[in-house]
Design a protein around this motif. Structure first.
Motif, PDB file in Angstrom:
ATOM      1  N   SER A  66     -39.914 -67.073  17.986  1.00 44.40           N
ATOM      2  CA  SER A  66     -41.491 -67.129  18.101  1.00 44.40           C
ATOM      3  C   SER A  66     -42.021 -68.584  17.915  1.00 44.40           C
ATOM      4  CB  SER A  66     -42.132 -66.287  16.964  1.00 44.40           C
ATOM      5  OG  SER A  66     -41.693 -66.476  15.806  1.00 44.40           O
ATOM      6  N   GLY A  67     -42.771 -68.948  18.889  1.00 46.04           N
ATOM      7  CA  GLY A  67     -43.507 -70.230  18.890  1.00 46.04           C
ATOM      8  C   GLY A  67     -44.873 -70.042  18.464  1.00 46.04           C
ATOM      9  N   GLY A  68     -45.551 -70.887  17.638  1.00 48.74           N
ATOM     10  CA  GLY A  68     -46.788 -70.750  17.006  1.00 48.74           C
ATOM     11  C   GLY A  68     -47.552 -71.982  17.234  1.00 48.74           C
ATOM     12  N   GLU A  69     -48.958 -71.908  17.056  1.00 49.18           N
ATOM     13  CA  GLU A  69     -49.861 -72.895  17.294  1.00 49.18           C
ATOM     14  C   GLU A  69     -49.683 -73.662  15.880  1.00 49.18           C
ATOM     15  OE1 GLU A  69     -53.957 -71.623  17.652  1.00 49.18           O
ATOM     16  OE2 GLU A  69     -53.722 -70.893  19.791  1.00 49.18           O
ATOM     17  N   ASP A  70     -48.790 -73.350  15.130  1.00 52.96           N
ATOM     18  CA  ASP A  70     -48.568 -74.284  13.752  1.00 52.96           C
ATOM     19  C   ASP A  70     -47.458 -75.322  13.989  1.00 52.96           C
ATOM     20  OD1 ASP A  70     -46.591 -72.448  13.871  1.00 52.96           O
ATOM     21  OD2 ASP A  70     -46.880 -71.465  11.905  1.00 52.96           O
ATOM     22  N   TRP A  71     -47.127 -75.422  15.331  1.00 55.97           N
ATOM     23  CA  TRP A  71     -46.201 -76.500  15.715  1.00 55.97           C
ATOM     24  C   TRP A  71     -44.581 -75.907  15.582  1.00 55.97           C
ATOM     25  CZ3 TRP A  71     -48.018 -81.718  13.373  1.00 55.97           C
ATOM     26  CH2 TRP A  71     -49.361 -81.759  13.530  1.00 55.97           C
ATOM     27  N   PHE A  72     -44.551 -74.698  14.952  1.00 54.22           N
ATOM     28  CA  PHE A  72     -43.101 -74.501  14.429  1.00 54.22           C
ATOM     29  C   PHE A  72     -42.474 -73.404  15.499  1.00 54.22           C
ATOM     30  CE2 PHE A  72     -44.672 -75.823  10.471  1.00 54.22           C
ATOM     31  CZ  PHE A  72     -43.672 -76.820  10.165  1.00 54.22           C
ATOM     32  N   VAL A  73     -41.039 -73.397  15.675  1.00 56.09           N
ATOM     33  CA  VAL A  73     -40.351 -72.251  16.254  1.00 56.09           C
ATOM     34  C   VAL A  73     -39.568 -71.428  15.215  1.00 56.09           C
ATOM     35  CG1 VAL A  73     -38.562 -71.523  17.773  1.00 56.09           C
ATOM     36  CG2 VAL A  73     -40.184 -73.468  18.585  1.00 56.09           C
ATOM     37  N   VAL A  74     -39.677 -70.229  14.975  1.00 59.04           N
ATOM     38  CA  VAL A  74     -38.862 -69.300  13.953  1.00 59.04           C
ATOM     39  C   VAL A  74     -37.958 -68.510  14.743  1.00 59.04           C
ATOM     40  CG1 VAL A  74     -39.190 -67.560  12.228  1.00 59.04           C
ATOM     41  CG2 VAL A  74     -41.176 -69.597  12.489  1.00 59.04           C
ATOM     42  N   LEU A  75     -36.781 -68.422  14.115  1.00 60.84           N
ATOM     43  CA  LEU A  75     -35.801 -67.498  14.532  1.00 60.84           C
ATOM     44  C   LEU A  75     -35.645 -66.447  13.756  1.00 60.84           C
ATOM     45  CD1 LEU A  75     -33.065 -70.049  15.596  1.00 60.84           C
ATOM     46  CD2 LEU A  75     -34.592 -68.920  17.049  1.00 60.84           C
ATOM     47  N   TRP A  76     -35.877 -65.101  14.127  1.00 64.09           N
ATOM     48  CA  TRP A  76     -35.669 -63.974  13.457  1.00 64.09           C
ATOM     49  C   TRP A  76     -34.500 -63.077  13.585  1.00 64.09           C
ATOM     50  CZ3 TRP A  76     -39.814 -63.740  10.121  1.00 64.09           C
ATOM     51  CH2 TRP A  76     -40.943 -64.143  10.495  1.00 64.09           C
ATOM     52  N   ASP A  77     -33.931 -62.583  12.698  1.00 58.57           N
ATOM     53  CA  ASP A  77     -32.871 -61.747  12.822  1.00 58.57           C
ATOM     54  C   ASP A  77     -33.337 -60.421  13.273  1.00 58.57           C
ATOM     55  OD1 ASP A  77     -31.025 -59.306  12.228  1.00 58.57           O
ATOM     56  OD2 ASP A  77     -29.666 -60.896  11.282  1.00 58.57           O
ATOM     57  N   VAL A  78     -33.280 -59.667  14.396  1.00 57.86           N
ATOM     58  CA  VAL A  78     -34.008 -58.660  14.739  1.00 57.86           C
ATOM     59  C   VAL A  78     -33.441 -57.291  14.045  1.00 57.86           C
ATOM     60  CG1 VAL A  78     -34.218 -57.005  16.789  1.00 57.86           C
ATOM     61  CG2 VAL A  78     -34.424 -59.575  17.046  1.00 57.86           C
ATOM     62  N   GLN A  79     -32.195 -56.868  13.737  1.00 56.49           N
ATOM     63  CA  GLN A  79     -31.707 -55.951  12.936  1.00 56.49           C
ATOM     64  C   GLN A  79     -32.448 -55.921  11.409  1.00 56.49           C
ATOM     65  OE1 GLN A  79     -30.432 -53.116  14.139  1.00 56.49           O
ATOM     66  NE2 GLN A  79     -30.366 -54.176  16.049  1.00 56.49           N
ATOM     67  N   ARG A  80     -32.277 -57.128  10.731  1.00 54.79           N
ATOM     68  CA  ARG A  80     -32.799 -57.227   9.378  1.00 54.79           C
ATOM     69  C   ARG A  80     -34.321 -57.336   9.328  1.00 54.79           C
ATOM     70  NH1 ARG A  80     -28.256 -60.770   6.269  1.00 54.79           N
ATOM     71  NH2 ARG A  80     -26.347 -59.297   6.890  1.00 54.79           N
ATOM     72  N   GLY A  81     -35.031 -57.863  10.434  1.00 54.48           N
ATOM     73  CA  GLY A  81     -36.220 -58.026  10.496  1.00 54.48           C
ATOM     74  C   GLY A  81     -36.568 -59.295   9.371  1.00 54.48           C
ATOM     75  N   GLU A  82     -35.744 -60.298   9.279  1.00 56.90           N
ATOM     76  CA  GLU A  82     -35.889 -61.294   8.539  1.00 56.90           C
ATOM     77  C   GLU A  82     -35.585 -62.660   9.114  1.00 56.90           C
ATOM     78  OE1 GLU A  82     -32.667 -61.055   5.603  1.00 56.90           O
ATOM     79  OE2 GLU A  82     -33.434 -59.113   4.712  1.00 56.90           O
ATOM     80  N   ARG A  83     -36.509 -63.701   8.747  1.00 56.75           N
ATOM     81  CA  ARG A  83     -36.315 -64.986   9.110  1.00 56.75           C
ATOM     82  C   ARG A  83     -34.729 -65.534   9.128  1.00 56.75           C
ATOM     83  NH1 ARG A  83     -37.607 -69.879   6.795  1.00 56.75           N
ATOM     84  NH2 ARG A  83     -38.523 -68.731   4.985  1.00 56.75           N
ATOM     85  N   ILE A  84     -34.226 -66.372  10.093  1.00 59.76           N
ATOM     86  CA  ILE A  84     -33.076 -66.823   9.985  1.00 59.76           C
ATOM     87  C   ILE A  84     -33.248 -68.425   9.691  1.00 59.76           C
ATOM     88  CG2 ILE A  84     -30.901 -67.554  11.267  1.00 59.76           C
ATOM     89  CD1 ILE A  84     -31.650 -64.987  12.870  1.00 59.76           C
ATOM     90  N   GLY A  85     -32.947 -68.794   8.509  1.00 54.33           N
ATOM     91  CA  GLY A  85     -32.874 -70.292   8.025  1.00 54.33           C
ATOM     92  C   GLY A  85     -34.539 -70.701   8.147  1.00 54.33           C
ATOM     93  N   GLU A  86     -34.534 -72.109   8.173  1.00 56.17           N
ATOM     94  CA  GLU A  86     -35.826 -72.987   8.310  1.00 56.17           C
ATOM     95  C   GLU A  86     -36.327 -73.073   9.643  1.00 56.17           C
ATOM     96  OE1 GLU A  86     -37.546 -73.850   5.676  1.00 56.17           O
ATOM     97  OE2 GLU A  86     -36.119 -72.753   4.534  1.00 56.17           O
ATOM     98  N   PRO A  87     -37.375 -72.963   9.696  1.00 55.59           N
ATOM     99  CA  PRO A  87     -38.089 -72.967  11.271  1.00 55.59           C
ATOM    100  C   PRO A  87     -37.883 -74.215  11.746  1.00 55.59           C
ATOM    101  CG  PRO A  87     -39.737 -72.121   9.585  1.00 55.59           C
ATOM    102  CD  PRO A  87     -38.499 -72.706   8.650  1.00 55.59           C
ATOM    103  N   LEU A  88     -37.634 -74.364  13.141  1.00 57.43           N
ATOM    104  CA  LEU A  88     -37.428 -75.584  14.017  1.00 57.43           C
ATOM    105  C   LEU A  88     -38.487 -76.312  13.931  1.00 57.43           C
ATOM    106  CD1 LEU A  88     -35.281 -73.764  16.795  1.00 57.43           C
ATOM    107  CD2 LEU A  88     -34.446 -74.452  14.604  1.00 57.43           C
ATOM    108  N   ALA A  89     -38.566 -77.610  13.401  1.00 60.45           N
ATOM    109  CA  ALA A  89     -39.732 -78.375  13.622  1.00 60.45           C
ATOM    110  C   ALA A  89     -39.273 -79.566  14.350  1.00 60.45           C
ATOM    111  CB  ALA A  89     -39.980 -78.979  12.059  1.00 60.45           C
ATOM    112  N   GLY A  90     -40.165 -79.764  15.426  1.00 64.08           N
ATOM    113  CA  GLY A  90     -40.111 -80.882  16.313  1.00 64.08           C
ATOM    114  C   GLY A  90     -41.241 -81.270  17.229  1.00 64.08           C
ATOM    115  N   HIS A  91     -42.093 -80.232  17.330  1.00 61.06           N
ATOM    116  CA  HIS A  91     -43.403 -80.385  18.168  1.00 61.06           C
ATOM    117  C   HIS A  91     -44.609 -81.097  17.198  1.00 61.06           C
ATOM    118  CE1 HIS A  91     -42.239 -78.730  22.027  1.00 61.06           C
ATOM    119  NE2 HIS A  91     -41.489 -77.879  21.163  1.00 61.06           N
ATOM    120  N   VAL A  92     -45.201 -81.691  17.816  1.00 61.20           N
ATOM    121  CA  VAL A  92     -46.620 -82.143  16.913  1.00 61.20           C
ATOM    122  C   VAL A  92     -47.841 -81.558  17.109  1.00 61.20           C
ATOM    123  CG1 VAL A  92     -45.246 -84.373  16.404  1.00 61.20           C
ATOM    124  CG2 VAL A  92     -46.617 -84.495  18.415  1.00 61.20           C
ATOM    125  N   LYS A  93     -47.830 -80.537  18.187  1.00 56.47           N
ATOM    126  CA  LYS A  93     -48.885 -79.889  18.618  1.00 56.47           C
ATOM    127  C   LYS A  93     -48.490 -78.408  18.748  1.00 56.47           C
ATOM    128  CE  LYS A  93     -51.986 -83.111  20.700  1.00 56.47           C
ATOM    129  NZ  LYS A  93     -52.767 -83.662  21.768  1.00 56.47           N
TER     130      LYS A  93
END
Length: 201
Positions: A66-93
């Motif tokens: 999932s990509g957001g207006e908060d500049w982050f990309v988040v990876l989710w485990d679909v079966q567990r419904g949980e976030r996988i690790g830390e968000p991917l931070a690289g964009h500045v908008k």
């Protein structure tokens, strides 16, 4: 549904068609059982602002990006419904689009910052930054060959990226670093402008 949201901002089906993901401008993502038309578990919450884009990993569909207006990309485990690790931070908008490569090993993200970033999903690191667009980038998509990436932006252009050249550049850099050793490698890239432009550390 997205009772707290004012709008649904993105939807995506899993490769097998059994799960539908929807995103809201309240920052939540809901996973739906597409056959029963019911939510699967609680909403996925982490984003601080609207979620702009969704993509399931291929070919297995086990991971949702999932990509957001908060500049982050988040990876989710679909079966567990949980976030996988830390968000991917690289964009500045705002992140405006996400897409997995056909083999699921790479993820591309588009940004309002005019960047296209390609990520190594397993190692959770940036592989390439592409900055040829002159305005916000709105979308990204991989070709079935897995080495061609398309991006489209507000500059009214579609750009095709060939990922094979950067792959060879990166491989050459890694091999050179191993053979020289880290101290000599650092000395080498400090003395070579050409190496700095290709072999980023």
């Amino acid at each position: 549904g997205h009772e707290e949201a004012e709008a649904v901002t993105a939807v995506a089906f899993s490769p097998d068609g059994r799960t539908l993901a929807s995103a809201g401008d309240d920052g939540t993502v809901i996973l739906w059982d597409a056959q029963q038309r019911k939510p699967r578990g609680s909403p996925l919450s982490w984003h601080r602002e609207a979620v702009t884009s969704l993509a399931f990993s291929r070919p297995d569909g086990r991971t949702l990006a999932s990509g957001g207006e908060d500049w982050f990309v988040v990876l989710w485990d679909v079966q567990r419904g949980e976030r996988i690790g830390e968000p991917l931070a690289g964009h500045v908008k705002a992140v405006t689009g996400v897409a997995f490569s056909p083999d699921g090993r790479m993820l591309a993200s588009a940004g309002a910052d005019e960047f296209v970033i390609v990520w190594d999903v397993g190692q959770r690191r940036r592989l390439y930054d592409f900055i040829e667009h002159n305005d916000p980038v709105n979308s990204v998509a991989f070709a079935p060959d897995g080495v061609t990436l398309a991006s489209g932006g507000d500059d009214r252009t579609v750009i095709l990226w060939d990922l094979r050249l950067p792959t060879w550049q990166r491989l050459a850099c890694e091999v050179t670093e191993r053979r020289l050793g880290s101290e000599k490698w650092d000395e080498f890239i400090r003395s070579s402008a050409a190496s700095r432009s290709v072999c980023q550390r």
